[in-house]
Motif scaffolding. Structure first.
Motif, PDB file in Angstrom:
ATOM      1  N   ILE A  44       0.873  -1.173   0.000  1.00 49.30           N
ATOM      2  CA  ILE A  44       0.000   0.000   0.000  1.00 49.30           C
ATOM      3  C   ILE A  44       0.908   1.220   0.000  1.00 49.30           C
ATOM      4  CG2 ILE A  44      -1.873  -1.171   1.243  1.00 49.30           C
ATOM      5  CD1 ILE A  44      -1.065   0.372   3.771  1.00 49.30           C
ATOM      6  N   SER A  45       0.343   2.361  -0.357  1.00 51.80           N
ATOM      7  CA  SER A  45       1.154   3.583  -0.390  1.00 51.80           C
ATOM      8  C   SER A  45       1.309   4.160   1.011  1.00 51.80           C
ATOM      9  CB  SER A  45       0.494   4.622  -1.292  1.00 51.80           C
ATOM     10  OG  SER A  45      -0.708   5.098  -0.690  1.00 51.80           O
ATOM     11  N   VAL A  46       2.306   5.039   1.154  1.00 53.19           N
ATOM     12  CA  VAL A  46       2.505   5.719   2.427  1.00 53.19           C
ATOM     13  C   VAL A  46       1.302   6.596   2.751  1.00 53.19           C
ATOM     14  CG1 VAL A  46       3.928   7.391   3.676  1.00 53.19           C
ATOM     15  CG2 VAL A  46       5.019   5.651   2.238  1.00 53.19           C
ATOM     16  N   GLY A  47       0.702   7.169   1.719  1.00 51.62           N
ATOM     17  CA  GLY A  47      -0.496   7.970   1.932  1.00 51.62           C
ATOM     18  C   GLY A  47      -1.644   7.135   2.467  1.00 51.62           C
ATOM     19  N   ILE A  72      -5.022   5.258   7.022  1.00 53.17           N
ATOM     20  CA  ILE A  72      -5.460   4.141   7.865  1.00 53.17           C
ATOM     21  C   ILE A  72      -5.121   4.401   9.332  1.00 53.17           C
ATOM     22  CG2 ILE A  72      -5.013   1.709   8.415  1.00 53.17           C
ATOM     23  CD1 ILE A  72      -4.699   1.275   5.342  1.00 53.17           C
ATOM     24  N   LEU A  73      -3.893   4.827   9.589  1.00 50.47           N
ATOM     25  CA  LEU A  73      -3.479   5.058  10.973  1.00 50.47           C
ATOM     26  C   LEU A  73      -4.268   6.191  11.609  1.00 50.47           C
ATOM     27  CD1 LEU A  73       0.404   4.633  10.692  1.00 50.47           C
ATOM     28  CD2 LEU A  73      -1.293   2.953  11.439  1.00 50.47           C
ATOM     29  N   MET A 106     -14.739  -6.866  12.013  1.00 49.32           N
ATOM     30  CA  MET A 106     -15.564  -6.324  10.939  1.00 49.32           C
ATOM     31  C   MET A 106     -16.158  -4.976  11.328  1.00 49.32           C
ATOM     32  SD  MET A 106     -15.248  -8.628   8.625  1.00 49.32           S
ATOM     33  CE  MET A 106     -16.562  -8.843   7.445  1.00 49.32           C
ATOM     34  N   ASN A 107     -16.479  -4.801  12.615  1.00 46.38           N
ATOM     35  CA  ASN A 107     -16.992  -3.514  13.066  1.00 46.38           C
ATOM     36  C   ASN A 107     -15.964  -2.416  12.857  1.00 46.38           C
ATOM     37  OD1 ASN A 107     -19.653  -2.934  14.946  1.00 46.38           O
ATOM     38  ND2 ASN A 107     -19.227  -5.128  14.705  1.00 46.38           N
ATOM     39  N   ILE A 108     -14.731  -2.685  13.244  1.00 48.65           N
ATOM     40  CA  ILE A 108     -13.686  -1.664  13.129  1.00 48.65           C
ATOM     41  C   ILE A 108     -13.336  -1.424  11.666  1.00 48.65           C
ATOM     42  CG2 ILE A 108     -11.258  -1.177  13.621  1.00 48.65           C
ATOM     43  CD1 ILE A 108     -11.711  -2.487  16.373  1.00 48.65           C
ATOM     44  N   GLU A 109     -13.219  -2.486  10.881  1.00 46.41           N
ATOM     45  CA  GLU A 109     -12.869  -2.313   9.475  1.00 46.41           C
ATOM     46  C   GLU A 109     -13.965  -1.584   8.706  1.00 46.41           C
ATOM     47  OE1 GLU A 109     -11.795  -4.921   5.474  1.00 46.41           O
ATOM     48  OE2 GLU A 109     -11.552  -5.855   7.450  1.00 46.41           O
ATOM     49  N   ALA A 110     -15.225  -1.943   8.976  1.00 46.55           N
ATOM     50  CA  ALA A 110     -16.335  -1.274   8.283  1.00 46.55           C
ATOM     51  C   ALA A 110     -16.424   0.193   8.704  1.00 46.55           C
ATOM     52  CB  ALA A 110     -17.643  -1.997   8.576  1.00 46.55           C
ATOM     53  N   ALA A 111     -16.207   0.465   9.993  1.00 48.52           N
ATOM     54  CA  ALA A 111     -16.225   1.855  10.458  1.00 48.52           C
ATOM     55  C   ALA A 111     -15.075   2.645   9.835  1.00 48.52           C
ATOM     56  CB  ALA A 111     -16.132   1.895  11.973  1.00 48.52           C
ATOM     57  N   LYS A 167     -10.066  -0.300   2.505  1.00 51.25           N
ATOM     58  CA  LYS A 167     -10.282  -1.596   1.862  1.00 51.25           C
ATOM     59  C   LYS A 167      -8.969  -2.335   1.606  1.00 51.25           C
ATOM     60  CE  LYS A 167     -14.561  -0.066  -0.378  1.00 51.25           C
ATOM     61  NZ  LYS A 167     -15.286   0.097  -1.665  1.00 51.25           N
ATOM     62  N   LYS A 168      -7.854  -1.618   1.729  1.00 52.57           N
ATOM     63  CA  LYS A 168      -6.548  -2.233   1.502  1.00 52.57           C
ATOM     64  C   LYS A 168      -5.950  -2.836   2.770  1.00 52.57           C
ATOM     65  CE  LYS A 168      -5.606   1.137  -2.174  1.00 52.57           C
ATOM     66  NZ  LYS A 168      -4.690   2.184  -2.683  1.00 52.57           N
TER      67      LYS A 168
END
Length: 490
Positions: A81-84, A89-90, A116-121, A131-132
């Motif tokens: 993934i890119s640094v951006g 994400i962070l 899934m809760n955290i990823e979907a949020a 999504k990456k």
């Protein structure tokens, strides 16, 4: 179904979304699952209710977010993934963690679990970069990583609580220097022992409990992340980087083992069960000693309860419950052992059921340790009652046998002679120290005037000298060891 779903949308602080709110309406219009690409129908309400785990695994949120941070940084370093994207994400994960900690995050049952809760949020918050995040990762290795991180932290908390109880017991020993109590075998009076010696016996048991937990911690401290579903991945990930970032010793060597192993949880609950049994034995000791029949200890009002019908009662209920709650800790272990007994490799959904017994075991053991330390700090020993009890039971009989051994009499012969001395005492209704020298010489001419230096509980205790015994010098050495090790009694 809607009412049940709404109850399951619990926030981190325990608040719930109300029926008819925008949150509950979101549930009624089910969103497409993150894994739903090949499915043409949604799962039924009954299946959704039965398979959700967010109602309990949300406790893993800190560890899930921590693992995702490490994974995102590794993906960026490896050029996946890119640094951006990593920054987005962070930043998004930081925002989600703050919302959870502030009680502002809505846990959705239709998003199944904490992952899934955290990823979907996160997707709702930052869009495509989220999504990456799941690149080269499965919920199988994700939950195994979260669970190991959680257990590692839990072990640290229990070990700290064990030390607190050890300190309370050592402090109690210091306050009762010189006190002699009856020692029991088969719940029958056996030999006199220093109270300090008896209290330090529990400190020794607790130290082994701590050691077992730390041994377990060292064995669980290996990282599953990057094992994916079971076979690993063909993408160029760096599992050593994520392992180091999360404080693990190294990645697990075998990807199948990484996602299917729950040895660490079984070992953890086994160690907890042994700790609970030790605490139960301590509870039994103090419940007995607080009874009118013993009367050796008096718990303060602050750690006692009364009766709803008998106004005179003062019950040591906390330690009775410590004794009772050991059953559920053992039950948690049996649940986990039974759960894992027939599972084929690799991951199976049955393993969703591993969390609740572990969570319950940890909560229960922490509570047992806390209240045991509280009880230890709020009891006093009834010195007069103990002194009155000491003459009963001929506690100095073994020391009298040792006297004859010192005189060259074989132990089996001395044992027989002292047994006859006790019989004589029973006939005379007296103690061994009350027998005259003539009485003693009727049974053996070996007895001399110096025999009385071995009779009576004080003299008996003073004669113990072997390493680890209840002799004053030995116990003083034991006590000093624990004072230095625990940093107490200063």
């Amino acid at each position: 179904m809607a009412n049940l779903d709404v109850r399951l949308i619990t926030e981190a602080n325990g608040a719930t979304s109300l029926p008819g709110s925008s949150d509950s309406m979101e549930l009624e219009a089910k969103e497409i699952k993150l894994w739903g690409g090949r499915f043409q129908e949604s799962v039924t309400d009954a299946v959704e209710r039965f398979t959700e785990s967010i109602s309990f695994d949300k406790d893993l949120y800190k560890h899930d977010i921590r693992g995702s941070r490490a994974h995102a940084s590794m993906l960026a370093k490896q050029g996946l993934i890119s640094v951006g994207d990593e920054d987005s994400i962070l930043t998004g994960l930081d925002a989600i963690e703050r919302r959870i900690q502030n009680g502002e995050f809505v846990w959705r049952a239709d998003r199944e679990d904490v992952h899934m809760n955290i990823e979907a949020a996160l997707t709702d918050l930052i869009g495509e970069p989220a999504k990456k995040l799941h690149t080269a990762r499965s919920r199988n290795d994700q939950v195994a990583t979260d669970f190991r991180l959680w257990c590692r932290d839990a072990i640290d908390s229990i070990v700290e609580r064990i030390k607190d109880l050890q300190i309370a017991m050592v402090d109690l020993a210091i306050k009762n220097a010189g006190t002699i109590v009856p020692g029991y075998t088969h719940l029958q009076r056996a030999q006199p022992v220093l109270l300090q010696h008896l209290l330090l016996a529990f400190v020794e048991q607790l130290d082994r409990d701590s050691g077992r937990l730390l041994d377990c911690r060292s064995r669980l401290n290996f990282c599953p992340l990057g094992a994916c579903a079971l076979a690993g991945t063909g993408l160029p990930i760096d599992r050593f980087m994520t392992s180091n970032a999360l404080g693990f010793s190294s990645p697990l060597r075998n990807s199948i083992d990484a996602v299917s192993d729950r040895d660490f949880a079984m070992e953890f609950l086994s160690a907890n069960s042994i700790t609970a049994i030790h605490l139960s034995r301590l509870g039994e000791e103090w419940v007995l000693w607080a009874s009118e029949e013993f009367g050796f200890i008096a718990p303060n009002d602050s750690v006692s309860t009364g009766s709803s019908i008998m106004p005179q009662k003062k019950n040591p209920d906390p330690m009775e419950l410590v004794r009772g709650k050991s059953a559920r800790v053992v039950g948690d272990l049996v649940t986990l052992l039974t759960l894992c007994k027939g599972l084929p490799l690799a991951y199976n959904r049955d393993l969703q059921e591993d969390k609740e017994p572990v969570f319950d075991s940890v909560r229960t053991v922490l509570g047992m340790l806390e209240v045991s330390a509280e009880f230890a700090r709020n009891i006093s020993f009834n010195q007069d009652r103990i002194k009155k009890a000491l003459p009963l039971g001929h506690l100095d009989a073994t020391t009298l046998a040792d006297y004859l051994v010192h005189k060259g009499v074989p132990f089996r012969t001395s044992h027989d002679i002292v047994g006859k001395c006790v019989t004589m005492c029973l006939g005379k209704n007296c103690q061994l120290k009350d027998l005259s020298l003539n009485d003693l010489r009727m049974l053996s001419p070996i007895f001399g005037d110096d025999v009385y230096e071995f009779l009576g509980v004080e003299n008996a205790v003073s004669k113990f000298s072997s390493y680890g015994s209840t002799g004053s010098e030995c116990v003083a050495g034991q006590l000093q060891y624990w004072i230095q090790k625990l940093g107490t009694g200063q």
